[in-house]
Each structure stands twice: as structure tokens, then as C-alpha cells.
Design an enzyme around this catalytic site. Structure first.
Site, PDB file in Angstrom:
ATOM      1  N   HIS A   1       0.837  -1.196   0.000  1.00 23.97           N
ATOM      2  CA  HIS A   1       0.000   0.000   0.000  1.00 23.97           C
ATOM      3  C   HIS A   1       0.872   1.245   0.000  1.00 23.97           C
ATOM      4  O   HIS A   1       1.867   1.313   0.710  1.00 23.97           O
ATOM      5  CB  HIS A   1      -0.890   0.018   1.254  1.00 23.97           C
ATOM      6  CG  HIS A   1      -1.837   1.162   1.270  1.00 23.97           C
ATOM      7  ND1 HIS A   1      -3.040   1.138   0.613  1.00 23.97           N
ATOM      8  CD2 HIS A   1      -1.733   2.393   1.827  1.00 23.97           C
ATOM      9  CE1 HIS A   1      -3.652   2.300   0.787  1.00 23.97           C
ATOM     10  NE2 HIS A   1      -2.881   3.070   1.513  1.00 23.97           N
TER      11      HIS A   1
ATOM     12  N   ASP B   1     -15.031   1.997   7.014  1.00 27.21           N
ATOM     13  CA  ASP B   1     -14.052   2.953   6.491  1.00 27.21           C
ATOM     14  C   ASP B   1     -14.653   3.792   5.365  1.00 27.21           C
ATOM     15  O   ASP B   1     -14.426   4.999   5.312  1.00 27.21           O
ATOM     16  CB  ASP B   1     -12.789   2.230   5.990  1.00 27.21           C
ATOM     17  CG  ASP B   1     -11.830   3.234   5.378  1.00 27.21           C
ATOM     18  OD1 ASP B   1     -11.416   4.157   6.105  1.00 27.21           O
ATOM     19  OD2 ASP B   1     -11.533   3.147   4.176  1.00 27.21           O
TER      20      ASP B   1
ATOM     21  N   ARG C   1     -15.133  12.193   6.840  1.00 25.27           N
ATOM     22  CA  ARG C   1     -13.890  12.933   7.138  1.00 25.27           C
ATOM     23  C   ARG C   1     -13.596  13.950   6.046  1.00 25.27           C
ATOM     24  O   ARG C   1     -13.122  15.056   6.311  1.00 25.27           O
ATOM     25  CB  ARG C   1     -12.722  11.948   7.261  1.00 25.27           C
ATOM     26  CG  ARG C   1     -12.746  11.172   8.563  1.00 25.27           C
ATOM     27  CD  ARG C   1     -11.768  10.008   8.513  1.00 25.27           C
ATOM     28  NE  ARG C   1     -10.420  10.423   8.242  1.00 25.27           N
ATOM     29  CZ  ARG C   1      -9.494   9.674   7.624  1.00 25.27           C
ATOM     30  NH1 ARG C   1      -9.788   8.446   7.223  1.00 25.27           N
ATOM     31  NH2 ARG C   1      -8.284  10.117   7.417  1.00 25.27           N
TER      32      ARG C   1
ATOM     33  N   SER D   1      -7.761   3.785   8.910  1.00 20.45           N
ATOM     34  CA  SER D   1      -8.439   3.668   7.620  1.00 20.45           C
ATOM     35  C   SER D   1      -7.655   2.735   6.696  1.00 20.45           C
ATOM     36  O   SER D   1      -8.206   1.791   6.112  1.00 20.45           O
ATOM     37  CB  SER D   1      -8.563   5.078   7.007  1.00 20.45           C
ATOM     38  OG  SER D   1      -8.854   5.026   5.650  1.00 20.45           O
TER      39      SER D   1
ATOM     40  N   LYS E   1      -8.478  -1.812   5.930  1.00 24.83           N
ATOM     41  CA  LYS E   1      -8.656  -2.452   4.618  1.00 24.83           C
ATOM     42  C   LYS E   1      -7.600  -3.530   4.410  1.00 24.83           C
ATOM     43  O   LYS E   1      -7.872  -4.575   3.827  1.00 24.83           O
ATOM     44  CB  LYS E   1      -8.572  -1.388   3.512  1.00 24.83           C
ATOM     45  CG  LYS E   1      -9.813  -0.490   3.508  1.00 24.83           C
ATOM     46  CD  LYS E   1      -9.686   0.687   2.570  1.00 24.83           C
ATOM     47  CE  LYS E   1      -8.826   1.769   3.139  1.00 24.83           C
ATOM     48  NZ  LYS E   1      -8.981   3.097   2.589  1.00 24.83           N
TER      49      LYS E   1
END
Ligand code: URA
Length: 431
Positions: free
Chosen positions: A81, A160, A167, A182, A186
Site C-alpha cells: 500500500h 471505512d 472525514r 483507515s 482495509k
């Protein structure tokens, strides 16, 4: 549990128990707790922060708000990620490298938002390629070729999705425990055992300073470790775009060149470094891992995995071998050096916003984008230029957004008389 009491508790800086977080987050996901109460709570978190234990609990509650992907007996599963940047096409190169190295990549990726690009948008530059896979195909493909990639599913970490949207409109995005939970919710829900994180730091990133980046990396590694996963983070510079290309088709073209062993130095080195992290997390010796990772870019094995992956997900794999097929916008405009000297800065945020202005990104979820537009960095920071020489080339369609894009790029460019000391790309490691 009384929601105003929980908001008051956080407002006064007290930590929540896991049961309290469940009441708030699961209640919100079900629709029992309204937006206005969670908005107030998010702002309290933004102002008062969370302890590492609370952040880990919040992440688990968010991960468990929906399905948990069962990667079952898939061997050596790994996920990667990036916290988001400009010109960051690393996933397109790294994931087939990892598959060629014998790891299994079963990954969920996102679309671009605002000035940052997204892997799914980039891959959709290849006609037919789809991110919509049934779970059974997702798993079978990961088993067969070692690489499958899906878009964000409503069923994975749905808390999320709802929280992120809230947000976005309550000025609570750039908050360390909220970003860490967040991202990691995931990652935990999508099931891989090893997670490699590329935490971007600089003008084009969420984290502007190295200290903030380290804090985010430490929080995410801590969450993963508490959940029994192997997580490693690399902090990398995002003051300047990665590689030479920003914009969807242009980035796929650069990724393909890199998979053929002809990529730009910074991009190639980052992909190798992230592959080494993934292999080292699986217990491999770092020097051997580096040699193996480099080989995949020169012996055609990573490119072959990419071709098989495109084909398996419905894409026209002939694009992989005949890059002239890509739709690149025909309009060209150049941004030139105002004086002679050395390129000092090419601001990543300005480049990202220029791509957005040209139509290559979206301000709001769901907007259509133009895959063919973008910006080429003909020169990179540190290179010498003569006054009037081309530093950046804009690829535009019918001049849409051209004026805004060139103004942004000119604004984000600085030239200096002396050669600048090059900033390192890899700033730190956290594991
Ligand atoms: N990426 C995410 O998935 N979540 C955030 O909060 C920030 C970046």
C-alpha cells in the site's frame, strides 16, 4: 451506550475501550448513529488523538465491520500500500515482480482522488481491463498466476467507506490515528499475511514532514503487529513526482518500460527496495532478495506476469507488447526554464493538480476521467538546464485545462544557480 457521553469522553481526552468503539463505529455503519454525532466525535479525535491501543482497537472494529477475506491456503500472501502520491505507478511494477518472485499478491486497490493517482484508474487505460472480480475468481487467479487485483469493495471494511466520506467533508482527513486505522482496516480485512507500506512524505503527500511520516508508519506497523501480521514500512520522498510521467496512460507506459528493465532510476530503485522488504519479511536474506528482485526486471519474468494478469482480468494484452496502441492525448505544450542553472524543485502537488486540471483526475468520486492526458518531467531535480529549454511537457486534449495546468507547473518549478544536493528517495525504514 450513550453517544453524547462517548463524544464528551473523547472531547476531554480520555481513551475509549474497545466496546465503546464498537458501539460508535458499528452503530454508525448500521445507520443507528447519525452523521452529526460521528462528525463531532471525529473532530474530538482529530484534536485529542488516540493511544496506540485505541488506534489498534478502532482498526479491528473497522476491519470487522464487514467481510474478512479468507485467503485460505494461498502461499506467501503479500499486499502493498502506498499512502498516495503523484506519478506513483509502483504497484503496476512491484506486484508482478512479487508474483515472479514466487509470492502471492491478492490486492485491493483504489481510484485516484484529488491530486493523487490510483492504480485502478491507471490499469483502466488498457481496454477491457476490469477490477470487478467475484471473490472466487480473485482467489483462483491469485493461485494460478500469483497476482490479482480488485477495486475497493463495499463489503470490505464498510465502516471505512462511510467514515472516509464524512472525514472528507469535516476537515478530519489529515489525522494520524484516523489515516492509520483507515488504511490498516482495509489491509487487515483483505487478508494478506505480509503488508509492505510505502509512506510518502513531502509536498505531494498527506504527510508533509519526515517526523509525521515516521509517526504514521510506526502506528500502522504497530496495528499490524498487534493483529499478528508482518508489516514493514518504507518512508519515501514525495516532494517531486516519482519517475518522469504523471497521468494514467503515460504512467502505464512508464511502468511497462520499467518492467522491461528500462525504467527511470528512482522508480526502479523504489520497486526493488519494496520487493526486498516483502521478501525480507518472509525471512529472506536482504542481499539475495535484492539480486532476485532486480533479475525479474531483466529476464522478462515480471513483464510476463503483468501480461498474464492483464489478460486474466479481461484486458487487451496486446497493449503490453505494442505500446503505440495506448491513447495518449495528441495536444502538446511545453513548460520551459525561465533562466539557466539547475532544476531545484518540481513540486509534486503542482504536477498532481495540473493533471487534475487537464481532466486526468477527479475532484469527486465517480467522475469520468481522461486517461490520455498528463505531464512528462523531461528534466528532474538536479539536472542542468539552459534558459528556454523544455523542463516539462503537457499532454492535453483540445486545450482543456491547459492554461491552468501550465500556470501550476510554472509555479511549481524552481531553478537555481548551483547544483542542489540530491535528496535521497528512501528516507527511512520502520518495522
Ligand atoms: N488512504 C486511506 O485509505 N485512508 C486515509 O485516511 C488516507 C489515505
Amino acid at each position: 451506550m450513550n453517544v453524547p457521553d462517548l463524544i464528551r469522553k473523547k472531547r476531554d481526552g480520555e481513551p475509549h475501550s474497545r466496546a465503546e468503539l464498537e458501539a460508535l463505529i458499528l452503530g454508525y455503519t448500521r445507520g443507528d448513529v447519525p452523521d452529526y454525532q460521528i462528525s463531532a466525535w471525529l473532530m474530538a479525535v482529530y484534536l485529542k488523538g488516540m493511544t496506540p491501543q485505541e488506534t489498534a482497537d478502532l482498526t479491528m472494529v473497522m476491519a470487522e465491520s464487514g467481510d474478512l477475506m479468507d485467503l485460505g491456503d494461498l502461499p506467501r500472501t503479500v499486499d502493498k500500500h502506498s499512502t498516495g502520491g503523484v506519478g506513483d505507478k509502483t504497484s503496476l511494477i512491484l506486484t508482478p515482480m512479487l508474483a515472479a518472485l514466487g509470492l502471492t499478491v491478492a490486492k485491493m486497490s483504489g481510484r485516484g482522488l484529488a491530486h493523487t493517482g490510483g492504480t485502478i484508474d491507471k490499469l483502466e487505460s488498457i481496454p477491457g481491463w476490469t477490477s470487478e472480480l467475484e471473490e472466487a475468481q480473485f482467489i483462483a487467479q491469485a493461485r494460478d498466476i500469483g497476482l490479482s487485483l480488485v477495486g475497493q469493495s463495499k463489503d470490505l471494511a464498510p465502516a471505512d467507506g462511510k467514515l472516509y466520506a464524512l472525514r472528507d467533508v469535516t476537515a478530519t482527513v489529515d489525522c494520524l490515528p484516523l489515516i492509520a486505522s483507515s488504511i490498516m482496516s482495509k489491509k487487515l480485512a483483505s487478508g494478506a499475511h505480509t503488508v509492505v507500506l510505502d509512506v510518502k512524505v513531502g509536498a505531494g503527500a498527506f504527510m508533509r514532514t519526515l517526523d509525521d511520516g515516521r509517526g504514521l508508519a510506526r502506528a500502522m506497523v504497530d496495528i499490524g503487529t498487534r493483529a499478528g501480521r508482518q508489516v514493514r514500512a518504507v518512508l519515501t520522498d514525495m516532494d517531486t513526482p516519482l519517475g518522469h510521467m504523471a497521468g494514467n496512460s503515460l504512467e502505464v507506459l512508464e511502468a511497462l518500460a520499467t518492467l522491461r528493465g528500462h525504467g527511470p532510476h528512482d522508480l526502479t530503485e523504489l520497486c526493488v527496495a519494496l520487493a526486498v522488504e516483502a521478501l525480507a519479511a518472509q525471512g529472506e536474506d536482504a542481499a539475495q532478495a535484492e539480486a532476485r528482485a532486480r533479475t525479474t526486471l531483466h529476464d522478462g519474468s515480471a513483464l510476463a506476469k503483468f501480461r498474464a494478469f492483464v489478460d486474466a482480468q479481461g484486458g487487451d494484452a496486446t497493449y503490453v507488447d505494442d505500446v503505440s496502441k495506448f491513447d495518449v492525448a495528441p495536444g502538446r505544450a511545453d513548460v520551459t526554464a525561465p533562466t539557466s542553472g539547475f532544476v531545484d524543485r518540481i513540486d509534486a502537488l503542482s504536477v498532481g493538480r495540473a493533471v487534475l486540471a487537464l481532466g486526468g483526475g477527479r475532484e469527486r468520486k465517480g467522475e469520468a476521467i481522461d486517461h490520455g492526458v498528463g505531464v512528462e518531467l523531461v528534466k528532474k531535480p538536479g539536472e542542468a538546464v539552459q534558459a528556454g529549454e523544455v523542463v516539462m511537457r503537457v499532454y492535453h486534449r483540445d486545450e482543456r485545462g491547459l492554461h491552468t495546468a501550465t500556470a501550476l507547473l510554472a509555479d511549481g518549478l524552481s531553478i537555481r544557480a548551483q547544483a542542489p544536493t540530491p535528496d535521497p528517495l528512501i528516507l527511512d525504514h520502520v518495522n
